[in-house]
Structures are given as structure tokens and as C-alpha cells.
Enzyme design. Structure first.
Site, short mmCIF file in Angstrom:
data_model
loop_
_atom_site.label_atom_id
_atom_site.label_comp_id
_atom_site.label_asym_id
_atom_site.label_seq_id
_atom_site.Cartn_x
_atom_site.Cartn_y
_atom_site.Cartn_z
N GLU A 25 -5.54 -3.61 -6.37
CA GLU A 25 -5.82 -4.22 -5.07
C GLU A 25 -6.85 -5.34 -5.23
O GLU A 25 -7.79 -5.22 -5.99
CB GLU A 25 -6.37 -3.18 -4.10
N SER A 68 1.29 -3.43 3.81
CA SER A 68 1.55 -4.80 4.28
C SER A 68 1.02 -5.78 3.25
O SER A 68 0.12 -5.46 2.46
CB SER A 68 0.90 -5.05 5.64
N SER A 78 0.79 -1.24 0.00
CA SER A 78 0.00 0.00 0.00
C SER A 78 0.82 1.28 0.00
O SER A 78 0.25 2.37 -0.12
CB SER A 78 -0.97 0.01 1.19
#
Length: 291
Positions: A169, A240, A73
Site C-alpha cells: 500500500e 477502491s 484492498s
């Protein structure tokens, strides 16, 4: 004669360094920091990458700084910056509304999920991505600028030849060892973050907006910030992913000092390893002690 000249030069160089840094020569300080980072890495059982830029004198502390690490991120900074850059020629862009559908939801959507069947502005999406690490928000930003390749192209425009965004994502977080997708190096990210937040890569108002968003981050208290004095101001973006990958990139304003740029990337050999924000905090303390 040559030996005497060389000896004189060595003495002069050592004296200069000592005057600049006190009683401990620069090479000794650098070696000490490197040893501490290596020991931290050894104890953690993972791979650590660090890049610190002190903007007061442009000095740097680098550890595995040219190795590739999955950004996870932390790449959201580049996506938001790409939107801000576009807004320079489209003054009302950040107010543009984007539809949020239930089908947009992925694995982590703390802000966007509250707006399903509604809309969010690009400004709201940028804040959600940077301050809450909302993955739907990131995907909307990526889509708006034309996809992952367009975010990479923006990095190239900034002179960053290392950054690459390949996916959206949540798949960009797989962080598989040796996989070059969605990676950068600590050195490259540090220089780009400096250009975006302290340099001329963005217009004045766009740069100020990016800094404001990063200062308002809600996810970084246990990472870089935890290793710094409480009086220092931090704007950061954490990340993460798989293999216990734990990242944080930050602009730091020490009290009454010039800003610092700090990038800390950490990954582990086990696919389901736990995140280690404590490692990032320790790295931050090591590289800023004595500044």
C-alpha cells in the site's frame, strides 16, 4: 431414430430443469441475468466482473469471471488469512506486538495513526486492515509474512493460480488498465474466499476469526450489502483505486439458506473516475434476485 432420441433427451432435460427451478428453465434464467449484468455494465460505462457461488448446490453465476481486475484492498483478506495460517503453528502469534512509526503512515491509516510511537498486535492489525481498510495495517501484515511474494505463495498453497500480489500500500491500488500486477479474476477470488471462510483452508478457530473480522467490516454498507435484503448477514471486504476501481468480496448468509460467495469487481476507463459502489449493489441485487 437418432432425431427421435435427441428430441426425447431434449424434452427430458427441459423437464428436469423446469422441475428444479419452476416454470422458467435454467438457461432462460441464466441468460436473463447475463443480459441484466451486461446492461448494468453498459450504463455504467466501465468493466464489470462478477462471480457468485451458491453453496447450496454449487451453482454459479459468472460474468467476465476469468478476466483480470485490480484487487485493491480486497487483497487484504489474503494477507490476513496468511497471518492466520501462520498462527496455526504459532499459537501466540496474533498477540505479537508490532511497532508503529510515523514513517509507516501512508495515504489512509485511520487506526494505525492513533498508535504512532506505540504498538499494535497482529490481531489488531488484521482487524484494522479488514474492518477499516487501514493501509499501514496491511503493510505490516504483508511484511510479517515475508512480502507480497509470500502472500502470493500462500494463495498458490490454496490452489489459487490466478491471485498475484506484487506491491504494498498504496501503490497496489493504481489499477492501470492491462497491468497484471496486484490482480486476480472474479472466479479465482470467489473460490479462494469460499475455501478460506467456509472450507478447510484454515483451522477451525482461524476460519472463525476471519469470518468474525469480515462480519465486522465498517466500509461495505453501500456496496454488495446495499443490494441485498436487510435480514441477510454479510461479511465483506471492499476495495477502491485508480480508474474508479470499486470492488467488494463477500460471504453472505441469506436467512434460513446456505451461504453465498459473491465477488464484484468494477473499473472504468478514466484515471480519475469516481467510485461506483452503486454498481456493485445493483450487481448484487441482479444475481441474488429469485434465490
Amino acid at each position: 431414430m437418432v432425431k427421435k432420441s435427441l428430441r426425447q433427451f431434449t424434452l427430458m432435460a427441459t423437464a428436469t430443469v423446469t422441475l428444479l427451478l419452476g416454470s422458467v428453465p435454467l438457461y432462460a434464467q441464466t441468460a436473463d441475468v447475463q443480459q441484466k449484468l451486461a446492461e448494468l455494465e453498459r450504463q455504467s460505462g466501465g468493466r464489470l466482473g462478477v462471480a457468485l457461488i451458491n453453496t447450496a448446490d454449487n451453482s454459479q453465476i459468472l460474468y467476465r469471471a476469468d478476466e483480470r481486475f485490480a484487487m485493491c484492498s480486497t487483497s487484504k483478506v489474503m494477507a490476513a488469512a496468511a497471518v492466520l495460517k501462520k498462527s496455526e503453528s504459532e499459537p501466540n502469534l496474533l498477540n505479537q506486538r508490532v511497532e508503529i512509526k510515523k514513517s509507516d503512515l501512508v495515504n489512509y491509516n485511520p487506526i494505525a495513526e492513533k498508535h504512532v510511537n506505540g504498538t499494535m498486535s497482529l490481531a489488531e492489525l488484521s482487524a484494522a486492515a479488514l474492518q477499516y481498510s487501514d493501509n499501514v495495517a496491511m503493510n505490516k501484515l504483508i511484511a510479517h509474512v515475508g512480502g507480497p511474494a509470500s502472500v502470493t505463495a500462500f494463495a498458490r498453497q490454496l490452489g489459487d493460480e490466478t491471485f498475484r500480489l506484487d506491491r504494498t500500500e498504496p501503490t497496489l491500488n493504481t489499477a492501470i488498465p492491462g497491468d497484471p500486477r496486484d490482480t486476480t479474476s472474479p472466479r479465482a477470488m470467489a473460490q479462494t474466499l469460499r475455501n478460506l471462510t467456509l472450507g478447510k483452508a484454515l483451522g477451525d478457530s482461524q476460519r472463525a476469526q476471519l469470518v468474525t473480522w469480515m462480519k465486522g467490516n465498517t466500509t461495505g454498507a453501500a456496496s454488495i450489502q446495499a443490494g441485498l435484503p436487510a435480514s441477510w448477514v454479510v461479511g465483506d471486504k471492499t476495495g477502491s483505486g485508480g480508474y474508479g476501481t470499486t470492488n467488494d468480496i463477500a460471504v453472505i448468509w441469506p436467512k434460513d439458506r446456505a451461504p453465498l460467495i459473491l465477488v464484484t469487481y468494477f473499473t472504468q476507463p478514466q484515471p480519475k473516475a469516481e467510485s461506483r459502489r452503486d454498481v456493485l449493489a445493483s450487481a448484487a441485487k441482479i444475481v441474488t434476485d429469485g434465490l
